[in-house]
Design a protein around this motif. Structure first.
Motif, PDB file in Angstrom:
ATOM      1  N   HIS A 283       0.768  -1.210   0.194  1.00 54.16           N
ATOM      2  CA  HIS A 283       0.232  -0.101  -0.020  1.00 54.16           C
ATOM      3  C   HIS A 283       1.131   1.357   0.072  1.00 54.16           C
ATOM      4  CE1 HIS A 283      -3.674  -2.345   0.389  1.00 54.16           C
ATOM      5  NE2 HIS A 283      -3.175  -3.061   1.440  1.00 54.16           N
ATOM      6  N   GLU A 284       1.919   1.292   0.800  1.00 55.88           N
ATOM      7  CA  GLU A 284       2.792   2.510   0.688  1.00 55.88           C
ATOM      8  C   GLU A 284       3.378   2.807  -0.835  1.00 55.88           C
ATOM      9  OE1 GLU A 284       5.965   2.175   3.505  1.00 55.88           O
ATOM     10  OE2 GLU A 284       4.580   2.186   5.396  1.00 55.88           O
ATOM     11  N   ASP A 285       3.685   1.723  -1.436  1.00 51.73           N
ATOM     12  CA  ASP A 285       4.175   2.011  -2.944  1.00 51.73           C
ATOM     13  C   ASP A 285       2.988   2.492  -3.781  1.00 51.73           C
ATOM     14  OD1 ASP A 285       6.850   1.054  -2.213  1.00 51.73           O
ATOM     15  OD2 ASP A 285       6.375  -1.028  -2.674  1.00 51.73           O
ATOM     16  N   ALA A 286       1.914   1.766  -3.593  1.00 54.87           N
ATOM     17  CA  ALA A 286       0.938   2.297  -4.302  1.00 54.87           C
ATOM     18  C   ALA A 286       0.432   3.835  -4.040  1.00 54.87           C
ATOM     19  CB  ALA A 286      -0.701   1.646  -3.896  1.00 54.87           C
ATOM     20  N   VAL A 287       0.400   4.261  -2.786  1.00 49.18           N
ATOM     21  CA  VAL A 287       0.367   5.719  -2.449  1.00 49.18           C
ATOM     22  C   VAL A 287       1.574   6.538  -3.232  1.00 49.18           C
ATOM     23  CG1 VAL A 287       0.515   7.418  -0.759  1.00 49.18           C
ATOM     24  CG2 VAL A 287      -0.977   5.397  -0.205  1.00 49.18           C
ATOM     25  N   LYS A 288       2.674   6.114  -2.978  1.00 49.62           N
ATOM     26  CA  LYS A 288       4.022   7.008  -3.865  1.00 49.62           C
ATOM     27  C   LYS A 288       3.537   6.955  -5.350  1.00 49.62           C
ATOM     28  CE  LYS A 288       7.328   5.597  -0.394  1.00 49.62           C
ATOM     29  NZ  LYS A 288       8.575   4.938  -0.152  1.00 49.62           N
ATOM     30  N   GLU A 289       2.905   5.846  -5.812  1.00 50.19           N
ATOM     31  CA  GLU A 289       2.663   5.885  -7.203  1.00 50.19           C
ATOM     32  C   GLU A 289       1.873   6.918  -7.647  1.00 50.19           C
ATOM     33  OE1 GLU A 289       3.096   3.739 -11.298  1.00 50.19           O
ATOM     34  OE2 GLU A 289       4.217   3.701  -9.411  1.00 50.19           O
ATOM     35  N   LEU A 290       0.603   6.900  -6.921  1.00 47.72           N
ATOM     36  CA  LEU A 290      -0.434   7.808  -7.282  1.00 47.72           C
ATOM     37  C   LEU A 290       0.011   9.239  -6.838  1.00 47.72           C
ATOM     38  CD1 LEU A 290      -3.401   5.550  -6.048  1.00 47.72           C
ATOM     39  CD2 LEU A 290      -2.791   6.440  -8.397  1.00 47.72           C
ATOM     40  N   GLU A 291       0.833   9.558  -5.911  1.00 45.93           N
ATOM     41  CA  GLU A 291       1.292  10.888  -5.810  1.00 45.93           C
ATOM     42  C   GLU A 291       2.189  11.355  -6.545  1.00 45.93           C
ATOM     43  OE1 GLU A 291       1.760  11.021  -0.695  1.00 45.93           O
ATOM     44  OE2 GLU A 291       3.128  10.213  -1.905  1.00 45.93           O
ATOM     45  N   SER A 292       3.027  10.460  -7.092  1.00 43.11           N
ATOM     46  CA  SER A 292       3.949  10.757  -8.423  1.00 43.11           C
ATOM     47  C   SER A 292       3.108  11.225  -9.670  1.00 43.11           C
ATOM     48  CB  SER A 292       4.885   9.748  -8.604  1.00 43.11           C
ATOM     49  OG  SER A 292       5.658   9.796 -10.092  1.00 43.11           O
ATOM     50  N   LEU A 293       2.221  10.250  -9.938  1.00 41.66           N
ATOM     51  CA  LEU A 293       1.125  10.886 -10.908  1.00 41.66           C
ATOM     52  C   LEU A 293       0.466  12.149 -10.686  1.00 41.66           C
ATOM     53  CD1 LEU A 293      -0.255   9.635 -13.678  1.00 41.66           C
ATOM     54  CD2 LEU A 293      -2.070   8.405 -12.032  1.00 41.66           C
ATOM     55  N   LEU A 294      -0.073  12.207  -9.553  1.00 40.73           N
ATOM     56  CA  LEU A 294      -0.807  13.388  -9.336  1.00 40.73           C
ATOM     57  C   LEU A 294       0.142  14.669  -9.371  1.00 40.73           C
ATOM     58  CD1 LEU A 294      -3.477  14.427  -8.670  1.00 40.73           C
ATOM     59  CD2 LEU A 294      -2.870  14.545  -6.245  1.00 40.73           C
ATOM     60  N   SER A 295       1.265  14.478  -9.418  1.00 42.42           N
ATOM     61  CA  SER A 295       2.299  15.693  -9.459  1.00 42.42           C
ATOM     62  C   SER A 295       2.339  16.291 -11.128  1.00 42.42           C
ATOM     63  CB  SER A 295       3.710  15.211  -9.007  1.00 42.42           C
ATOM     64  OG  SER A 295       4.209  14.416  -9.937  1.00 42.42           O
TER      65      SER A 295
ATOM     66  N   HIS B 120      -0.180  14.922 -13.241  1.00 42.35           N
ATOM     67  CA  HIS B 120      -1.538  14.882 -14.123  1.00 42.35           C
ATOM     68  C   HIS B 120      -2.559  15.113 -12.994  1.00 42.35           C
ATOM     69  CE1 HIS B 120      -4.273  13.388 -17.089  1.00 42.35           C
ATOM     70  NE2 HIS B 120      -4.843  12.628 -16.168  1.00 42.35           N
ATOM     71  N   GLN B 121      -2.740  16.557 -12.811  1.00 47.93           N
ATOM     72  CA  GLN B 121      -3.663  16.835 -11.687  1.00 47.93           C
ATOM     73  C   GLN B 121      -5.063  17.118 -12.270  1.00 47.93           C
ATOM     74  OE1 GLN B 121      -1.925  20.675 -10.412  1.00 47.93           O
ATOM     75  NE2 GLN B 121      -0.052  19.552  -9.784  1.00 47.93           N
ATOM     76  N   VAL B 122      -5.794  15.927 -11.870  1.00 48.24           N
ATOM     77  CA  VAL B 122      -7.090  15.845 -12.399  1.00 48.24           C
ATOM     78  C   VAL B 122      -7.780  15.237 -11.135  1.00 48.24           C
ATOM     79  CG1 VAL B 122      -6.652  15.413 -14.726  1.00 48.24           C
ATOM     80  CG2 VAL B 122      -6.877  13.569 -13.370  1.00 48.24           C
ATOM     81  N   GLU B 123      -9.148  15.165 -11.114  1.00 47.30           N
ATOM     82  CA  GLU B 123      -9.973  14.819  -9.778  1.00 47.30           C
ATOM     83  C   GLU B 123      -9.975  13.331  -9.735  1.00 47.30           C
ATOM     84  OE1 GLU B 123     -14.472  15.789  -8.140  1.00 47.30           O
ATOM     85  OE2 GLU B 123     -13.946  16.237 -10.073  1.00 47.30           O
ATOM     86  N   SER B 124     -10.079  12.553 -10.864  1.00 50.47           N
ATOM     87  CA  SER B 124     -10.279  11.236 -10.623  1.00 50.47           C
ATOM     88  C   SER B 124      -8.802  10.640  -9.957  1.00 50.47           C
ATOM     89  CB  SER B 124     -10.109  10.693 -11.792  1.00 50.47           C
ATOM     90  OG  SER B 124      -9.299  10.940 -12.833  1.00 50.47           O
ATOM     91  N   VAL B 125      -7.821  11.253 -10.544  1.00 50.43           N
ATOM     92  CA  VAL B 125      -6.226  10.508  -9.649  1.00 50.43           C
ATOM     93  C   VAL B 125      -6.249  11.066  -8.122  1.00 50.43           C
ATOM     94  CG1 VAL B 125      -4.136  10.979  -9.683  1.00 50.43           C
ATOM     95  CG2 VAL B 125      -5.173  10.686 -11.890  1.00 50.43           C
ATOM     96  N   TYR B 126      -6.872  12.213  -8.019  1.00 54.95           N
ATOM     97  CA  TYR B 126      -6.767  12.598  -6.447  1.00 54.95           C
ATOM     98  C   TYR B 126      -7.867  11.811  -5.787  1.00 54.95           C
ATOM     99  CZ  TYR B 126      -8.126  15.429  -2.418  1.00 54.95           C
ATOM    100  OH  TYR B 126      -8.198  15.917  -1.251  1.00 54.95           O
TER     101      TYR B 126
END
Length: 662
Positions: free
Chosen positions: A526-538, A540-546
């Protein structure tokens, strides 16, 4: 008077204000003329740009182009209502002198001297150009007046030294005067009709101002007015028309005018040189060499034309070699310079530039360039093939979209047309076969994915990957589709592997990062999943990714929370009586008073365990807290949700009488 040819072999820029050994201007070591052009009120930026382009053209010994550019700089300055810097006229005077247009050189030099912004070096240059033109034109009295002006400025000795052999002796003056009288007598015997002469002079004036279309109009009017039996005048007018056409980069019209002029007067070497330039512009180097013929070295026009042919061929060969060595940027720069200067009517050069754009991955420019080629030559197989390659390589649709096959199908249509022109074209055959196979396999893949036959779909994707090894972006979309099939099969490690392949080839894809985050969650990373999505949101800032990130953070907290059922030692379906009984037993077992005989570390651990048992009992015996716990909230999240519920129920002021906010 013919307007173009006979460039002088000199390496200095027109604005050079020092002495030099250049054969043409005899002025110093070359430097830019910007210092000479300084005025109290600077000229418009566009005019200065044209002047700089004129300097570059002069250095390249393209005197006609330099003359045109200086004329445009003068026109821009005049249009802006600013004083025209004297250096503009001085520079154009040098170019006109290099073209043996002594009248024009004298006029511009005089105009430069009338300006108040000239530096001493520029003044000396203008005096030299004016006096040399007057010497060549046998204007003895005017020459003496110019030298007197130089004397008043303390520059006569310098100007006379620069004139050298151009300064006429008395014998030369007498001989030239006699020749002029004889020429005048011949002119009086067969005078040029006044209307034709006026039209010709009007054309020459337009030419000097850079209005080449207007010049052609006046020259053709003069042709209509000139006597049909005056071959000399008509040949001269045709030569002038050819010069204007060449400045407008109309190679075919220039060649036609030159051929008509030479039919009337085959001895005019300037027109022959001009015809050779038009032939070079169309890439016909053999014809250009045949036009120039044998050169004895005394005819500067033909000598320079021959040099231009050789240098153009050498530069073109060097650019071709750079392209073949995998240096498209270098080759493109050389091709562009050739196109703007000499090879401006040579379609194969445009095709070579399109090859460079393709290698530089500038696919829209390839499509634009090949479209221009096909408009003028619809049967160009190379253009059809290049356009197909650009469509293929510019392909960036995802594999699950309907648009995936569109560029491939368009490419097949272009290749079909190319093969209708040359059925044995092996490269077109191979590329068309590959595009057709990709389209067929894509339809098969869609059918398999829709019918949930994911393993067979992966096999089809593998075969498609083999067909597009030269297209990283296309491979990335296929790997992303393969990762999707792995997700359906719950092959989470396969998902991570395929996403890595996709993002390595095209990091701008979004969906593969979401696939990898989901796979990491399924593997309880789960920690790796959070890091993956934080990197993506940096990026690709869209609501669905948030929302995906917030969900991943929730799952991480759920994963890290204590299992209260395990703490109490009861199953998750235990009743309230069982929970209370287990609590009493566990609390008695871990009460700190029973651990007083242990060391400090063990006592601290016992205190933590006793506290955790209390938390477990508090949560599991409270219906609201237990419900939130079952949904995945940890103790902190449970308390936050309860507090939020209170605020919603009682108002934001915590249940103040009357409600509402204070």
């Amino acid at each position: 008077m013919t307007m173009v040819s006979e460039p002088v072999d000199t390496s200095c820029v027109p604005g050079c204000g020092k002495e030099c050994s250049g054969q043409g201007c005899k002025m110093g070591k070359c430097e830019d003329s910007s210092a000479e052009g300084e005025t109290e009120k600077p000229a418009p930026a566009k005019a200065e740009t044209k002047k700089a382009e004129g300097n570059a053209a002069f250095q390249a010994k393209n005197f006609e182009e330099a003359t045109r550019l200086y004329g445009e700089a003068i026109a821009l300055a005049e249009a802006a209502g600013e004083p025209v810097p004297g250096v503009y006229f001085s520079n154009r005077a040098v170019c006109l002198a290099s073209l043996n247009d002594w009248e024009g050189a004298r006029s511009d030099a005089a105009q430069a001297l009338s300006c108040k912004d000239l530096t001493p070096a520029a003044t000396k240059k203008a005096l030299f150009q004016k006096s040399r033109a007057e010497s060549r034109l046998l204007l003895v009295e005017e020459l003496e007046a110019t030298l007197r002006l130089a004397d008043s400025l303390g520059l006569r000795a310098e100007v006379e030294r620069l004139l050298g052999s151009d300064l006429p002796t008395k014998t030369q003056v007498d001989a030239r005067a006699d020749a002029r009288k004889e020429a005048q007598a011949q002119a009086e015997a067969s005078p040029v009709p006044q209307p034709a002469s006026q039209a010709k002079e009007a054309g020459t004036a337009r030419y000097r101002d850079g209005d080449y279309r207007g010049a052609i109009t006046h020259y053709r009017q003069a042709m209509d007015l000139a006597p049909a039996d005056d071959a000399g005048l008509r040949a001269q007018l045709l030569g002038n028309i050819a010069a204007a056409c060449l400045m407008l980069k109309k190679a075919a019209e220039c060649a036609t005018a030159c051929e008509e002029s030479l039919a009337l007067d085959s001895s005019n070497s300037k027109v022959r040189a001009r015809l050779a330039s038009a032939q070079v512009a169309r890439g016909d180097f053999a014809a250009a060499r045949a036009t120039v013929g044998e050169v004895n070295g005394e005819d500067s026009a033909l000598t320079n034309a021959l040099k231009q042919i050789g240098s153009t061929e050498a530069t073109l060969a060097e650019a071709d070699q750079a392209l073949s060595k995998g240096e498209p940027a270098k080759a493109l720069n050389m091709y562009a310079n050739l196109e703007s200067s000499v090879l401006f009517d040579y379609p194969p050069l445009t095709l070579k530039m399109a090859h460079c754009y393709l290698d530089l991955r500038q696919y829209p420019r390839v499509l634009n360039t090949t479209q221009q080629i096909l408009r003028s030559n619809p049967t160009s197989i190379d253009a059809l093939l290049l356009r197909t390659q650009a469509l293929y390589r510019n392909h960036n649709a995802t594999a699950d979209s309907k648009q995936w096959v569109e560029p491939l199908e368009q490419g097949q249509r272009l290749l079909k047309e190319a093969l209708s022109l040359d059925p044995d074209h092996s490269e077109a055959q191979a590329l068309r076969k590959r595009l057709r196979s990709l389209c067929t396999k894509h339809a098969e893949l869609k059918e398999l994915m829709d019918s949930r036959e994911f393993e067979q779909g992966q096999a089809v994707i593998d075969s498609m990957l083999e067909l597009c090894q030269d297209h990283p972006v296309l491979m990335a979309s296929l790997y992303a589709e393969r990762a999707k099939a792995c997700m359906r099969l719950k092959d989470w490690r396969g998902v991570i592997k395929d996403v890595g392949q996709a993002t390595y080839r095209n990091h701008s894809l979004v969906q593969p990062y979401l696939y990898r985050a989901q796979a990491l969650q399924a593997l309880e990373r789960h920690e790796d999943a959070v890091k993956e999505l934080e990197s993506l949101l940096s990026w690709h800032q869209v609501e669905s990714v948030y929302h995906k990130l917030e969900e991943a953070k929730f799952l991480l907290r759920k994963h890290k929370r204590r299992n209260y059922y395990e703490v109490l030692g009861v199953p998750s379906v235990a009743s309230q009586l069982e929970i209370k009984k287990a609590y009493r037993e566990r609390a008695a077992e871990w009460h700190p008073d029973k651990k007083s005989h242990l060391d400090e570390a063990s006592k601290k651990n016992a205190e933590e365990m006793f506290k955790c048992i209390g938390e477990a009992y508090e949560v599991l015996t409270d219906p609201t807290k237990k419900e939130l716990y079952e949904k995945g909230y940890d103790l902190e999240g449970i308390n936050e949700q309860i507090e939020l519920k209170k605020r919603r129920t009682n108002g934001c002021c915590g249940g103040r009488p009357g409600g509402g906010c204070c």
